[in-house]
Design a protein around this motif. Structure first.
Motif, PDB file in Angstrom:
ATOM      1  N   LYS A  58       0.829  -1.207   0.000  1.00 12.75           N
ATOM      2  CA  LYS A  58       0.000   0.000   0.000  1.00 12.75           C
ATOM      3  C   LYS A  58       0.865   1.260   0.000  1.00 12.75           C
ATOM      4  CE  LYS A  58      -4.341  -1.522   1.997  1.00 12.75           C
ATOM      5  NZ  LYS A  58      -5.280  -1.353   3.118  1.00 12.75           N
ATOM      6  N   SER A  59       2.181   1.091   0.008  1.00 19.14           N
ATOM      7  CA  SER A  59       3.095   2.226   0.030  1.00 19.14           C
ATOM      8  C   SER A  59       3.860   2.381  -1.280  1.00 19.14           C
ATOM      9  CB  SER A  59       4.094   2.070   1.186  1.00 19.14           C
ATOM     10  OG  SER A  59       3.421   1.963   2.417  1.00 19.14           O
ATOM     11  N   PHE A  60       4.272   1.261  -1.856  1.00 18.62           N
ATOM     12  CA  PHE A  60       5.080   1.275  -3.078  1.00 18.62           C
ATOM     13  C   PHE A  60       4.610   0.194  -4.027  1.00 18.62           C
ATOM     14  CE2 PHE A  60       8.076   2.117   0.514  1.00 18.62           C
ATOM     15  CZ  PHE A  60       8.219   3.474   0.296  1.00 18.62           C
ATOM     16  N   ARG A  61       4.901   0.410  -5.313  1.00 14.95           N
ATOM     17  CA  ARG A  61       4.711  -0.625  -6.329  1.00 14.95           C
ATOM     18  C   ARG A  61       5.963  -0.636  -7.204  1.00 14.95           C
ATOM     19  NH1 ARG A  61      -1.104  -0.992  -6.876  1.00 14.95           N
ATOM     20  NH2 ARG A  61      -1.713  -1.339  -4.716  1.00 14.95           N
ATOM     21  N   PRO A  62       6.284  -1.784  -7.781  1.00 14.16           N
ATOM     22  CA  PRO A  62       7.449  -1.820  -8.682  1.00 14.16           C
ATOM     23  C   PRO A  62       7.299  -0.778  -9.783  1.00 14.16           C
ATOM     24  CG  PRO A  62       6.744  -4.039  -8.148  1.00 14.16           C
ATOM     25  CD  PRO A  62       5.706  -3.112  -7.566  1.00 14.16           C
ATOM     26  N   GLY A  63       8.400  -0.073 -10.056  1.00 11.85           N
ATOM     27  CA  GLY A  63       8.389   0.979 -11.071  1.00 11.85           C
ATOM     28  C   GLY A  63       8.235   2.373 -10.495  1.00 11.85           C
ATOM     29  N   ASP A  64       7.785   2.487  -9.238  1.00 12.40           N
ATOM     30  CA  ASP A  64       7.637   3.809  -8.614  1.00 12.40           C
ATOM     31  C   ASP A  64       9.002   4.472  -8.439  1.00 12.40           C
ATOM     32  OD1 ASP A  64       4.950   3.285  -8.374  1.00 12.40           O
ATOM     33  OD2 ASP A  64       4.929   3.174  -6.177  1.00 12.40           O
ATOM     34  N   ILE A  65       9.013   5.804  -8.580  1.00 13.22           N
ATOM     35  CA  ILE A  65      10.210   6.588  -8.275  1.00 13.22           C
ATOM     36  C   ILE A  65      10.006   7.185  -6.882  1.00 13.22           C
ATOM     37  CG2 ILE A  65      11.678   8.531  -8.977  1.00 13.22           C
ATOM     38  CD1 ILE A  65      11.672   6.169 -10.972  1.00 13.22           C
ATOM     39  N   VAL A  66      10.987   6.950  -6.010  1.00 15.45           N
ATOM     40  CA  VAL A  66      10.842   7.276  -4.592  1.00 15.45           C
ATOM     41  C   VAL A  66      11.995   8.160  -4.124  1.00 15.45           C
ATOM     42  CG1 VAL A  66      10.814   6.238  -2.270  1.00 15.45           C
ATOM     43  CG2 VAL A  66       9.678   5.068  -4.161  1.00 15.45           C
ATOM     44  N   LEU A  67      11.677   9.162  -3.299  1.00 21.03           N
ATOM     45  CA  LEU A  67      12.702   9.913  -2.581  1.00 21.03           C
ATOM     46  C   LEU A  67      12.854   9.254  -1.215  1.00 21.03           C
ATOM     47  CD1 LEU A  67      11.976  13.735  -3.060  1.00 21.03           C
ATOM     48  CD2 LEU A  67      13.953  12.455  -3.856  1.00 21.03           C
ATOM     49  N   ALA A  68      14.089   8.945  -0.824  1.00 23.44           N
ATOM     50  CA  ALA A  68      14.339   8.293   0.461  1.00 23.44           C
ATOM     51  C   ALA A  68      15.628   8.839   1.061  1.00 23.44           C
ATOM     52  CB  ALA A  68      14.436   6.781   0.277  1.00 23.44           C
ATOM     53  N   LYS A  69      15.801   8.595   2.349  1.00 25.22           N
ATOM     54  CA  LYS A  69      17.016   9.030   3.034  1.00 25.22           C
ATOM     55  C   LYS A  69      17.808   7.796   3.422  1.00 25.22           C
ATOM     56  CE  LYS A  69      17.132  12.797   5.519  1.00 25.22           C
ATOM     57  NZ  LYS A  69      16.814  13.773   6.571  1.00 25.22           N
ATOM     58  N   VAL A  70      19.141   7.857   3.223  1.00 18.92           N
ATOM     59  CA  VAL A  70      20.018   6.745   3.597  1.00 18.92           C
ATOM     60  C   VAL A  70      20.157   6.736   5.121  1.00 18.92           C
ATOM     61  CG1 VAL A  70      22.325   5.744   3.358  1.00 18.92           C
ATOM     62  CG2 VAL A  70      21.284   6.950   1.424  1.00 18.92           C
ATOM     63  N   ILE A  71      19.785   5.605   5.762  1.00 16.59           N
ATOM     64  CA  ILE A  71      19.924   5.522   7.215  1.00 16.59           C
ATOM     65  C   ILE A  71      21.081   4.621   7.636  1.00 16.59           C
ATOM     66  CG2 ILE A  71      17.587   6.195   7.840  1.00 16.59           C
ATOM     67  CD1 ILE A  71      16.845   3.267   8.091  1.00 16.59           C
ATOM     68  N   SER A  72      21.540   3.735   6.752  1.00 22.12           N
ATOM     69  CA  SER A  72      22.771   3.003   7.059  1.00 22.12           C
ATOM     70  C   SER A  72      23.364   2.447   5.767  1.00 22.12           C
ATOM     71  CB  SER A  72      22.532   1.898   8.091  1.00 22.12           C
ATOM     72  OG  SER A  72      22.270   0.682   7.466  1.00 22.12           O
ATOM     73  N   LEU A  73      24.679   2.308   5.791  1.00 27.15           N
ATOM     74  CA  LEU A  73      25.392   1.826   4.607  1.00 27.15           C
ATOM     75  C   LEU A  73      25.429   0.313   4.639  1.00 27.15           C
ATOM     76  CD1 LEU A  73      28.408   4.299   4.747  1.00 27.15           C
ATOM     77  CD2 LEU A  73      26.249   4.564   3.536  1.00 27.15           C
ATOM     78  N   GLY A  74      25.232  -0.278   3.488  1.00 21.04           N
ATOM     79  CA  GLY A  74      25.320  -1.731   3.407  1.00 21.04           C
ATOM     80  C   GLY A  74      26.767  -2.164   3.283  1.00 21.04           C
ATOM     81  N   ASP A  75      26.975  -3.467   3.236  1.00 19.49           N
ATOM     82  CA  ASP A  75      28.317  -3.964   2.924  1.00 19.49           C
ATOM     83  C   ASP A  75      28.279  -4.496   1.491  1.00 19.49           C
ATOM     84  OD1 ASP A  75      27.088  -6.471   3.048  1.00 19.49           O
ATOM     85  OD2 ASP A  75      27.565  -6.669   5.177  1.00 19.49           O
ATOM     86  N   ALA A  76      29.322  -5.208   1.092  1.00 24.33           N
ATOM     87  CA  ALA A  76      29.412  -5.648  -0.305  1.00 24.33           C
ATOM     88  C   ALA A  76      28.231  -6.529  -0.714  1.00 24.33           C
ATOM     89  CB  ALA A  76      30.726  -6.383  -0.520  1.00 24.33           C
ATOM     90  N   GLN A  77      27.759  -7.379   0.203  1.00 21.76           N
ATOM     91  CA  GLN A  77      26.668  -8.270  -0.154  1.00 21.76           C
ATOM     92  C   GLN A  77      25.300  -7.610   0.033  1.00 21.76           C
ATOM     93  OE1 GLN A  77      29.034  -9.480   2.332  1.00 21.76           O
ATOM     94  NE2 GLN A  77      30.234 -10.084   0.546  1.00 21.76           N
ATOM     95  N   SER A  78      25.228  -6.696   0.994  1.00 23.50           N
ATOM     96  CA  SER A  78      23.906  -6.204   1.354  1.00 23.50           C
ATOM     97  C   SER A  78      23.647  -4.834   0.749  1.00 23.50           C
ATOM     98  CB  SER A  78      23.759  -6.213   2.877  1.00 23.50           C
ATOM     99  OG  SER A  78      23.565  -4.933   3.375  1.00 23.50           O
ATOM    100  N   ASN A  79      22.474  -4.311   1.018  1.00 25.27           N
ATOM    101  CA  ASN A  79      22.027  -3.084   0.388  1.00 25.27           C
ATOM    102  C   ASN A  79      22.126  -1.913   1.351  1.00 25.27           C
ATOM    103  OD1 ASN A  79      21.189  -4.895  -1.595  1.00 25.27           O
ATOM    104  ND2 ASN A  79      19.164  -5.061  -0.704  1.00 25.27           N
ATOM    105  N   TYR A  80      21.973  -0.733   0.783  1.00 28.94           N
ATOM    106  CA  TYR A  80      21.808   0.444   1.614  1.00 28.94           C
ATOM    107  C   TYR A  80      20.439   0.362   2.278  1.00 28.94           C
ATOM    108  CZ  TYR A  80      25.807   2.704  -0.567  1.00 28.94           C
ATOM    109  OH  TYR A  80      27.065   3.019  -0.977  1.00 28.94           O
TER     110      TYR A  80
END
Length: 133
Positions: A58-80
């Motif tokens: 109910k918040s997002f659907r694939p293809g949506d363009i979203v503004l977001a804030k980075v709250i933590s950095l991922g590592d090589a395997q994981s995501n932001y």
């Protein structure tokens, strides 16, 4: 240029499930990235209030363009890890089933101007400096 903690990023939703939305980070601020970084918006980071009632679909659907804030950095395997838990953050561009760009009608709904169908979204109250055509 790399996304940094606290940076506002523009990303595209590429997949959702009941716990989080997967995104590709395309811009940091207004600077386009040479290659997209992967990010995750967890269910509890979508809204600032009523976190337990948030439903990702109910918040997002694939293809949506979203503004977001980075709250933590991922590592090589994981995501932001990203958050949309501010009024200025959330969906800025969404397309309807008819392929038309939808118009925000409230903080939680967007409407297709052609078919007038409404869809739930976590709509961003976009600041003028982030508006790009």
């Amino acid at each position: 240029l790399l996304p940094d903690v606290g940076a506002v990023v523009t990303c595209k939703v590429c997949g959702i499930n009941s716990r989080f939305a997967k995104v590709h980070i395309l811009y940091v601020g207004s600077t386009p990235l040479k290659s997209a970084f992967r990010g995750t918006i967890r269910r509890e980071d979508i809204r600032a209030t009523e976190k337990d009632k948030v439903e990702v679909y109910k918040s997002f659907r694939p293809g949506d363009i979203v503004l977001a804030k980075v709250i933590s950095l991922g590592d090589a395997q994981s995501n932001y890890l990203l958050s949309t838990a501010e009024n200025e953050l959330g969906v800025v561009v969404a397309r309807s089933e008819a392929g038309v760009q939808m118009v925000p009608i409230s903080w939680c709904e967007m409407q297709c101007p052609r078919t007038h169908t409404k869809d739930f979204r976590k709509v961003a109250r976009v600041q003028p400096q982030f508006l790009q055509t």
